[in-house]
Every structure is written in C-alpha cells, then in structure tokens.
Design a protein around this motif. Structure first.
Motif, PDB file in Angstrom:
ATOM      1  N   LEU A 145       4.924   7.655   6.824  1.00 56.28           N
ATOM      2  CA  LEU A 145       6.351   7.972   6.894  1.00 56.28           C
ATOM      3  C   LEU A 145       6.875   8.344   5.510  1.00 56.28           C
ATOM      4  O   LEU A 145       7.695   9.261   5.371  1.00 56.28           O
ATOM      5  N   LEU A 146       6.416   7.653   4.489  1.00 54.86           N
ATOM      6  CA  LEU A 146       6.802   7.984   3.118  1.00 54.86           C
ATOM      7  C   LEU A 146       6.344   9.405   2.775  1.00 54.86           C
ATOM      8  O   LEU A 146       7.111  10.201   2.221  1.00 54.86           O
ATOM      9  N   LEU A 147       5.094   9.736   3.092  1.00 55.67           N
ATOM     10  CA  LEU A 147       4.581  11.074   2.802  1.00 55.67           C
ATOM     11  C   LEU A 147       5.399  12.130   3.537  1.00 55.67           C
ATOM     12  O   LEU A 147       5.688  13.203   2.998  1.00 55.67           O
ATOM     13  N   LYS A 148       5.805  11.818   4.769  1.00 54.44           N
ATOM     14  CA  LYS A 148       6.657  12.736   5.542  1.00 54.44           C
ATOM     15  C   LYS A 148       7.985  12.938   4.816  1.00 54.44           C
ATOM     16  O   LYS A 148       8.470  14.068   4.687  1.00 54.44           O
ATOM     17  N   GLU A 149       8.569  11.860   4.305  1.00 53.17           N
ATOM     18  CA  GLU A 149       9.822  11.957   3.545  1.00 53.17           C
ATOM     19  C   GLU A 149       9.656  12.806   2.292  1.00 53.17           C
ATOM     20  O   GLU A 149      10.595  13.470   1.850  1.00 53.17           O
ATOM     21  N   VAL A 169       0.852  -1.200   0.000  1.00 53.05           N
ATOM     22  CA  VAL A 169       0.000   0.000   0.000  1.00 53.05           C
ATOM     23  C   VAL A 169       0.885   1.247   0.000  1.00 53.05           C
ATOM     24  O   VAL A 169       0.620   2.211  -0.731  1.00 53.05           O
ATOM     25  N   ARG A 170       1.942   1.235   0.798  1.00 53.01           N
ATOM     26  CA  ARG A 170       2.890   2.374   0.806  1.00 53.01           C
ATOM     27  C   ARG A 170       3.433   2.627  -0.601  1.00 53.01           C
ATOM     28  O   ARG A 170       3.482   3.764  -1.070  1.00 53.01           O
ATOM     29  N   ASP A 171       3.814   1.556  -1.294  1.00 57.56           N
ATOM     30  CA  ASP A 171       4.375   1.704  -2.634  1.00 57.56           C
ATOM     31  C   ASP A 171       3.347   2.259  -3.614  1.00 57.56           C
ATOM     32  O   ASP A 171       3.683   3.058  -4.498  1.00 57.56           O
ATOM     33  N   ARG A 172       2.099   1.874  -3.453  1.00 65.82           N
ATOM     34  CA  ARG A 172       1.040   2.408  -4.330  1.00 65.82           C
ATOM     35  C   ARG A 172       0.770   3.888  -4.030  1.00 65.82           C
ATOM     36  O   ARG A 172       0.513   4.679  -4.942  1.00 65.82           O
ATOM     37  N   ILE A 173       0.849   4.259  -2.761  1.00 61.50           N
ATOM     38  CA  ILE A 173       0.705   5.670  -2.389  1.00 61.50           C
ATOM     39  C   ILE A 173       1.860   6.466  -3.000  1.00 61.50           C
ATOM     40  O   ILE A 173       1.670   7.588  -3.501  1.00 61.50           O
ATOM     41  N   ALA A 174       3.060   5.896  -2.987  1.00 65.91           N
ATOM     42  CA  ALA A 174       4.227   6.557  -3.591  1.00 65.91           C
ATOM     43  C   ALA A 174       3.984   6.793  -5.086  1.00 65.91           C
ATOM     44  O   ALA A 174       4.321   7.866  -5.616  1.00 65.91           O
ATOM     45  N   THR A 200      -5.313  -0.798  -2.200  1.00 67.67           N
ATOM     46  CA  THR A 200      -5.083  -2.085  -1.534  1.00 67.67           C
ATOM     47  C   THR A 200      -3.743  -2.616  -2.024  1.00 67.67           C
ATOM     48  O   THR A 200      -3.093  -2.013  -2.871  1.00 67.67           O
ATOM     49  N   GLU A 201      -3.359  -3.783  -1.517  1.00 55.41           N
ATOM     50  CA  GLU A 201      -2.115  -4.395  -1.983  1.00 55.41           C
ATOM     51  C   GLU A 201      -2.211  -4.838  -3.442  1.00 55.41           C
ATOM     52  O   GLU A 201      -1.195  -5.027  -4.106  1.00 55.41           O
ATOM     53  N   ARG A 202      -3.425  -4.997  -3.963  1.00 55.62           N
ATOM     54  CA  ARG A 202      -3.604  -5.507  -5.325  1.00 55.62           C
ATOM     55  C   ARG A 202      -3.820  -4.429  -6.371  1.00 55.62           C
ATOM     56  O   ARG A 202      -3.493  -4.615  -7.537  1.00 55.62           O
ATOM     57  N   GLU A 203      -4.454  -3.310  -5.972  1.00 54.91           N
ATOM     58  CA  GLU A 203      -4.789  -2.297  -6.983  1.00 54.91           C
ATOM     59  C   GLU A 203      -5.024  -0.929  -6.372  1.00 54.91           C
ATOM     60  O   GLU A 203      -5.201  -0.785  -5.167  1.00 54.91           O
TER      61      GLU A 203
END
Length: 196
Positions: free
Chosen positions: A68-72, A33-38, A187-190
């Motif tokens: 944490l990614l959004l903070k970065e 999910v973090r990677d999809r938000i990225a 989600t983790e899938r899409e």
C-alpha cells in the motif's frame, strides 16, 4: 545439489519457527518492514516501475502495508496468479477495493481482467533466509522461475526484496543451482543489502 531430505527438514524447521511468532507481534513487524521499505524507496534503492508482492498465506509476513505504501508512492502494484507448479508467476494489478478471487492454492489474487504487470521490484515471501541472499521457499519453484525469467538477459531488470521476520534467519540456507538470490532482505530489525 542439496540433499532433498535436508531441504525438506530445513523447511519444516523454518515453518515451525515462523508459526511460533505470536499473532500480536505480526502487525508490529509488518509496520516496521513497511517503514524500512519506505527508507529504501526514499534513498533511491528501489526502481520506479511496477512492484509485485503477495497475499499472505498462513504465518507469512503480511507485506500488504508495504505494498500500500508503494502504491501511495506511485508504483503500480501487482499480486501473483499461480499457474501449474514450477511455472513463473503472472502478476495482475491489485486494487484493494476491487474484487479478488481464490487462486490455485486458495490464496487471494486479483480477478480475471485486471491488467498484467511486469514487476521491476518484487517483494518475496520465504520460509527462511541467510545473509548471502539465499531464501528457502516452499519447494514449488514459483519465485525462482519468476526471478529467473525477469532477470534473463537483463541484469538489474528486477530488484528482489525478501521480506521476513528476523527470526526466520538461518546460518546457511540449503541451495541448488536453480535457486535465485535476493538483492535485499528486510526484517523488523534490519535492512540487508546483498552483494553478489
């Protein structure tokens, strides 16, 4: 208006489905999910202002890796402070190194004195979702009132991203007139963009 008993039954079913997800899968899903938000951020789909998230409760998807990614990426990040049932949430600045307190429901929240943030991006927890952007929450109305307040008279003022396990999808979530729709579901899938 949806039958309250039907909505409660849907909540019980959704919670059982979410609780059944193995603990060993949770961190993998949170990372996906973090990677999809990225990707959403990289592709310019997310606003640049403050981001609001949540501290995970029970079997909720852990959104902290995404926060944490959004903070970065330079977003100020806030976590909610719960007031009385049915009121909008207040978001205080979250620093992972700063002290936290136990809030109204025992959920960790930033301590008194942290700056108040007005999110333009909100990662939203849920029990279930459907492909039309409806979410099933716990029934206290916190997120519906928060989104309503943030959106009032300001279309596009906030982007609401539901973050969930793919297994939380339902064919149709029971909804009422006050229920606020999501803009995206990840989600983790899409990654689903909701067209309203």
């Amino acid at each position: 208006m949806t039958d309250p008993q039907a909505k409660d039954a849907a909540r019980r079913e959704a919670r059982a489905r979410r609780d059944a997800i193995a603990a060993r899968d949770r961190s993998t899903v949170s990372a996906a999910v973090r990677d999809r938000i990225a990707e959403l951020a990289r592709d310019g789909h997310l606003p640049r202002g403050a981001a609001g998230g949540y501290w995970p409760l029970g079997s909720e998807l852990d959104a902290r890796p995404a926060l944490l990614l959004l903070k970065e990426l330079g977003h100020p990040v806030g976590l909610p402070v719960s007031g009385p049932r049915g009121t909008a949430l207040l978001f205080r600045d979250w620093d992972p190194q700063a002290p936290m307190t136990a809030g109204r429901y025992g959920i960790r929240e930033p301590a008194e004195g942290r700056a108040i943030l007005l999110p333009s991006l909100l990662l939203v927890p849920l029990l279930a979702f459907d492909r039309s952007g409806h979410r099933l929450g716990y029934g206290a109305g916190y997120y519906d009132r928060t989104l309503d307040g943030l959106r009032a008279g300001r279309p596009g003022a906030v982007v609401a991203v539901g973050v969930a396990f793919a297994a939380q999808e339902m064919p149709a979530v029971p909804v009422d007139g006050h229920d606020e729709r999501l803009d995206w579901i990840v989600t983790e899938r899409e990654t689903l963009r909701i067209h309203k």
